[in-house]
Design a protein around this motif. Structure first.
Motif, PDB file in Angstrom:
ATOM      1  N   SER A 109     -49.153  -0.279  40.272  1.00 24.98           N
ATOM      2  CA  SER A 109     -48.430  -0.699  41.474  1.00 24.98           C
ATOM      3  C   SER A 109     -48.817  -2.137  41.793  1.00 24.98           C
ATOM      4  O   SER A 109     -49.879  -2.601  41.381  1.00 24.98           O
ATOM      5  CB  SER A 109     -48.758   0.204  42.663  1.00 24.98           C
ATOM      6  OG  SER A 109     -48.405   1.553  42.394  1.00 24.98           O
ATOM      7  N   ALA A 110     -47.953  -2.812  42.554  1.00 29.26           N
ATOM      8  CA  ALA A 110     -48.192  -4.232  42.803  1.00 29.26           C
ATOM      9  C   ALA A 110     -49.176  -4.476  43.942  1.00 29.26           C
ATOM     10  O   ALA A 110     -50.037  -5.342  43.835  1.00 29.26           O
ATOM     11  CB  ALA A 110     -46.878  -4.951  43.083  1.00 29.26           C
ATOM     12  N   PHE A 111     -49.048  -3.717  45.045  1.00 29.01           N
ATOM     13  CA  PHE A 111     -49.952  -3.970  46.169  1.00 29.01           C
ATOM     14  C   PHE A 111     -50.268  -2.672  46.896  1.00 29.01           C
ATOM     15  O   PHE A 111     -49.646  -1.635  46.654  1.00 29.01           O
ATOM     16  CB  PHE A 111     -49.408  -5.056  47.098  1.00 29.01           C
ATOM     17  CG  PHE A 111     -48.221  -4.672  47.934  1.00 29.01           C
ATOM     18  CD1 PHE A 111     -48.296  -4.684  49.322  1.00 29.01           C
ATOM     19  CD2 PHE A 111     -46.996  -4.345  47.354  1.00 29.01           C
ATOM     20  CE1 PHE A 111     -47.207  -4.365  50.102  1.00 29.01           C
ATOM     21  CE2 PHE A 111     -45.892  -4.030  48.133  1.00 29.01           C
ATOM     22  CZ  PHE A 111     -46.000  -4.029  49.514  1.00 29.01           C
ATOM     23  N   GLU A 112     -51.266  -2.749  47.771  1.00 27.30           N
ATOM     24  CA  GLU A 112     -51.933  -1.573  48.332  1.00 27.30           C
ATOM     25  C   GLU A 112     -51.014  -0.455  48.826  1.00 27.30           C
ATOM     26  O   GLU A 112     -51.208   0.710  48.459  1.00 27.30           O
ATOM     27  CB  GLU A 112     -52.875  -2.009  49.459  1.00 27.30           C
ATOM     28  CG  GLU A 112     -53.746  -0.901  50.015  1.00 27.30           C
ATOM     29  CD  GLU A 112     -54.899  -0.520  49.081  1.00 27.30           C
ATOM     30  OE1 GLU A 112     -55.309   0.650  49.112  1.00 27.30           O
ATOM     31  OE2 GLU A 112     -55.377  -1.380  48.336  1.00 27.30           O
ATOM     32  N   VAL A 158     -49.396  -8.924  43.180  1.00 28.87           N
ATOM     33  CA  VAL A 158     -48.027  -9.445  43.237  1.00 28.87           C
ATOM     34  C   VAL A 158     -47.927 -10.671  42.335  1.00 28.87           C
ATOM     35  O   VAL A 158     -48.850 -11.483  42.284  1.00 28.87           O
ATOM     36  CB  VAL A 158     -47.646  -9.802  44.688  1.00 28.87           C
ATOM     37  CG1 VAL A 158     -46.263 -10.431  44.743  1.00 28.87           C
ATOM     38  CG2 VAL A 158     -47.706  -8.561  45.570  1.00 28.87           C
ATOM     39  N   SER A 159     -46.829 -10.792  41.605  1.00 31.89           N
ATOM     40  CA  SER A 159     -46.461 -11.931  40.768  1.00 31.89           C
ATOM     41  C   SER A 159     -46.533 -11.566  39.295  1.00 31.89           C
ATOM     42  O   SER A 159     -47.277 -10.670  38.871  1.00 31.89           O
ATOM     43  CB  SER A 159     -47.287 -13.199  41.023  1.00 31.89           C
ATOM     44  OG  SER A 159     -48.423 -13.266  40.181  1.00 31.89           O
ATOM     45  N   GLY A 164     -39.099 -12.033  38.401  1.00 26.36           N
ATOM     46  CA  GLY A 164     -39.429 -13.446  38.334  1.00 26.36           C
ATOM     47  C   GLY A 164     -40.376 -13.842  39.441  1.00 26.36           C
ATOM     48  O   GLY A 164     -40.682 -13.061  40.344  1.00 26.36           O
ATOM     49  N   MET A 165     -40.814 -15.097  39.381  1.00 25.62           N
ATOM     50  CA  MET A 165     -41.819 -15.609  40.308  1.00 25.62           C
ATOM     51  C   MET A 165     -41.186 -16.100  41.603  1.00 25.62           C
ATOM     52  O   MET A 165     -41.400 -17.247  42.022  1.00 25.62           O
ATOM     53  CB  MET A 165     -42.588 -16.745  39.646  1.00 25.62           C
ATOM     54  CG  MET A 165     -43.409 -16.307  38.447  1.00 25.62           C
ATOM     55  SD  MET A 165     -44.880 -15.381  38.908  1.00 25.62           S
ATOM     56  CE  MET A 165     -45.946 -16.699  39.482  1.00 25.62           C
ATOM     57  N   ALA A 166     -40.401 -15.250  42.244  1.00 26.18           N
ATOM     58  CA  ALA A 166     -39.803 -15.624  43.521  1.00 26.18           C
ATOM     59  C   ALA A 166     -39.460 -14.377  44.303  1.00 26.18           C
ATOM     60  O   ALA A 166     -38.943 -13.401  43.727  1.00 26.18           O
ATOM     61  CB  ALA A 166     -38.550 -16.469  43.313  1.00 26.18           C
ATOM     62  N   PHE A 167     -39.749 -14.379  45.600  1.00 26.53           N
ATOM     63  CA  PHE A 167     -39.240 -13.347  46.493  1.00 26.53           C
ATOM     64  C   PHE A 167     -37.843 -13.783  46.917  1.00 26.53           C
ATOM     65  O   PHE A 167     -37.662 -14.866  47.483  1.00 26.53           O
ATOM     66  CB  PHE A 167     -40.139 -13.184  47.720  1.00 26.53           C
ATOM     67  CG  PHE A 167     -39.662 -12.117  48.664  1.00 26.53           C
ATOM     68  CD1 PHE A 167     -40.019 -10.794  48.469  1.00 26.53           C
ATOM     69  CD2 PHE A 167     -38.844 -12.435  49.746  1.00 26.53           C
ATOM     70  CE1 PHE A 167     -39.572  -9.808  49.335  1.00 26.53           C
ATOM     71  CE2 PHE A 167     -38.395 -11.455  50.618  1.00 26.53           C
ATOM     72  CZ  PHE A 167     -38.759 -10.132  50.417  1.00 26.53           C
ATOM     73  N   ALA A 213     -40.863  -6.816  34.729  1.00 33.09           N
ATOM     74  CA  ALA A 213     -40.567  -7.414  33.423  1.00 33.09           C
ATOM     75  C   ALA A 213     -41.824  -7.985  32.778  1.00 33.09           C
ATOM     76  O   ALA A 213     -41.939  -8.005  31.544  1.00 33.09           O
ATOM     77  CB  ALA A 213     -39.500  -8.499  33.557  1.00 33.09           C
ATOM     78  N   ALA A 214     -42.773  -8.446  33.591  1.00 34.99           N
ATOM     79  CA  ALA A 214     -44.038  -8.935  33.029  1.00 34.99           C
ATOM     80  C   ALA A 214     -44.821  -7.790  32.406  1.00 34.99           C
ATOM     81  O   ALA A 214     -45.402  -7.938  31.320  1.00 34.99           O
ATOM     82  CB  ALA A 214     -44.867  -9.618  34.114  1.00 34.99           C
ATOM     83  N   VAL A 215     -44.843  -6.642  33.069  1.00 33.88           N
ATOM     84  CA  VAL A 215     -45.506  -5.472  32.494  1.00 33.88           C
ATOM     85  C   VAL A 215     -44.770  -5.026  31.235  1.00 33.88           C
ATOM     86  O   VAL A 215     -45.387  -4.673  30.224  1.00 33.88           O
ATOM     87  CB  VAL A 215     -45.579  -4.332  33.525  1.00 33.88           C
ATOM     88  CG1 VAL A 215     -46.239  -3.097  32.905  1.00 33.88           C
ATOM     89  CG2 VAL A 215     -46.354  -4.768  34.767  1.00 33.88           C
ATOM     90  N   ALA A 216     -43.432  -5.049  31.275  1.00 38.40           N
ATOM     91  CA  ALA A 216     -42.636  -4.698  30.098  1.00 38.40           C
ATOM     92  C   ALA A 216     -42.937  -5.636  28.927  1.00 38.40           C
ATOM     93  O   ALA A 216     -42.998  -5.207  27.772  1.00 38.40           O
ATOM     94  CB  ALA A 216     -41.152  -4.739  30.441  1.00 38.40           C
ATOM     95  N   HIS A 217     -43.135  -6.911  29.223  1.00 36.29           N
ATOM     96  CA  HIS A 217     -43.472  -7.913  28.205  1.00 36.29           C
ATOM     97  C   HIS A 217     -44.793  -7.540  27.517  1.00 36.29           C
ATOM     98  O   HIS A 217     -44.883  -7.524  26.277  1.00 36.29           O
ATOM     99  CB  HIS A 217     -43.567  -9.275  28.888  1.00 36.29           C
ATOM    100  CG  HIS A 217     -43.864 -10.429  28.002  1.00 36.29           C
ATOM    101  ND1 HIS A 217     -43.234 -11.641  28.136  1.00 36.29           N
ATOM    102  CD2 HIS A 217     -44.744 -10.602  26.976  1.00 36.29           C
ATOM    103  CE1 HIS A 217     -43.686 -12.489  27.237  1.00 36.29           C
ATOM    104  NE2 HIS A 217     -44.616 -11.879  26.521  1.00 36.29           N
TER     105      HIS A 217
END
Length: 314
Positions: free
Chosen positions: A38-41, A81-82, A222-225, A249-253
């Motif tokens: 997961s990304a955040f708490e 996050v990111s 991507g690197m943007a909210f 997608a970063a995890v998929a990479h």
């Protein structure tokens, strides 16, 4: 040197070597585990609370919680996050644990206008859509460098590009779409019917619709909210995307590069600028995170304990 002294010296060197050289998944202790990321708490609170016989350890500032969840050996952690955080922590997990499968659970922005807050999207592929060339402006528009290609429609000066990915046995390198494991996707589709998604937050902020699970289609990261209606339309039209976030997608990479099966469950906390009024994330992130984690648990329950074979990724 005396024989006894030699043995002591070798033992000291072995300890120093073990301290300097990090452990790898091949020599990591314990069983093969499903990584649940997961990304955040708020996204992992319910999942972490459900782990049986949890064991927590910190590696390079990241907490990893190992144990049993819905019949499987798992390790849970926060990616942060990111894209960079997600890639870094996922590779750290792969280097330190025996990871058989990677599962992402969390919230996202909705892109497909047919979807609503609270819905859960299980995309069949993910793309790093903000990997771009910012082209030179000319009198007639924009001019790309000779090495770049126009793979997708541009957004002003922004021309999305594929990413070069290196892994053993591959020669092609450049990819845009990174596939979810088809066997995992089939299990997720089966599990979707067993879950009743929440409509209301604990504060009784309620949706005017019953959330749904959508299996298949495209996700982008991507690197943007994103909280911009015009850009949301561009993403929907250009990539036929249903959902966007900042990690999947970063995890998929990383999963693709390591040949580890991957799947992501993303529940919509907002509409990436497509909703009326202010961004909805602050109101519905808890509901969305809960819906995602509920579906992840149904998925784990439906997943054979032996897991799935290594995916045949083209």
């Amino acid at each position: 040197m005396k024989p006894g002294s030699c043995r002591v010296a070798l033992a000291v060197l072995a300890l120093l070597f073990a301290w300097i050289v990090p452990a790898t998944a091949q020599d990591a202790p314990g069983p093969a585990r499903i990584a649940v990321v997961s990304a955040f708490e708020p996204e992992w609170t319910a999942l972490k609370a459900a782990v049986e016989e949890p064991r927590s350890e910190e590696i390079n500032g990241v907490e990893f919680v190992s144990g049993r969840l819905d019949g499987h050996d798992v390790v849970l952690f926060l990616s942060g996050v990111s894209m960079v955080n997600a890639a870094m922590t996922t590779q750290l997990a792969l280097d330190r644990f025996q990871i058989s499968t990677i599962v992402v659970s969390g919230i996202a922005g909705g892109v497909d206008p047919r979807l609503s807050i609270g819905d859960v999207v299980i995309a069949s592929q993910w793309g790093e859509y903000l990997e771009s060339v910012f082209a030179r402006e000319t009198d007639g528009g924009y001019r790309l460098p000779s090495y770049a290609r126009k793979s997708f429609a541009n957004y002003g000066m922004m021309f999305p590009q594929p990413v070069s990915i290196r892994r053993a046995g591959d020669t092609s390198g450049d990819r845009f779409w990174l596939p979810v494991d088809p066997k995992l996707l089939a299990v997720a589709a089966q599990a979707a019917g067993a879950v009743k998604l929440a409509r209301c937050t604990p504060e009784q902020a309620c949706l005017d619709h019953a959330p749904q699970v959508v299996v298949g289609g495209n996700g982008v990261s991507g690197m943007a909210f994103v909280d911009n209606a015009e850009f949301r339309r561009y993403v929907a039209d250009t990539f036929q995307a249903r959902v966007l976030d900042m990690e999947s997608a970063a995890v998929a990479h990383v999963a693709y590069a390591n040949r580890v099966p991957f799947i992501a469950f993303r529940s919509l906390s907002d509409l990436a600028g497509g909703g009326e009024g202010a961004n909805e994330m602050a109101t519905f992130f808890g509901l969305a995170a809960g819906n995602s984690s509920a579906l992840v648990r149904a998925f784990l329950t439906a997943l054979p304990v032996a897991g799935v074979a290594e995916p045949k990724i083209p």
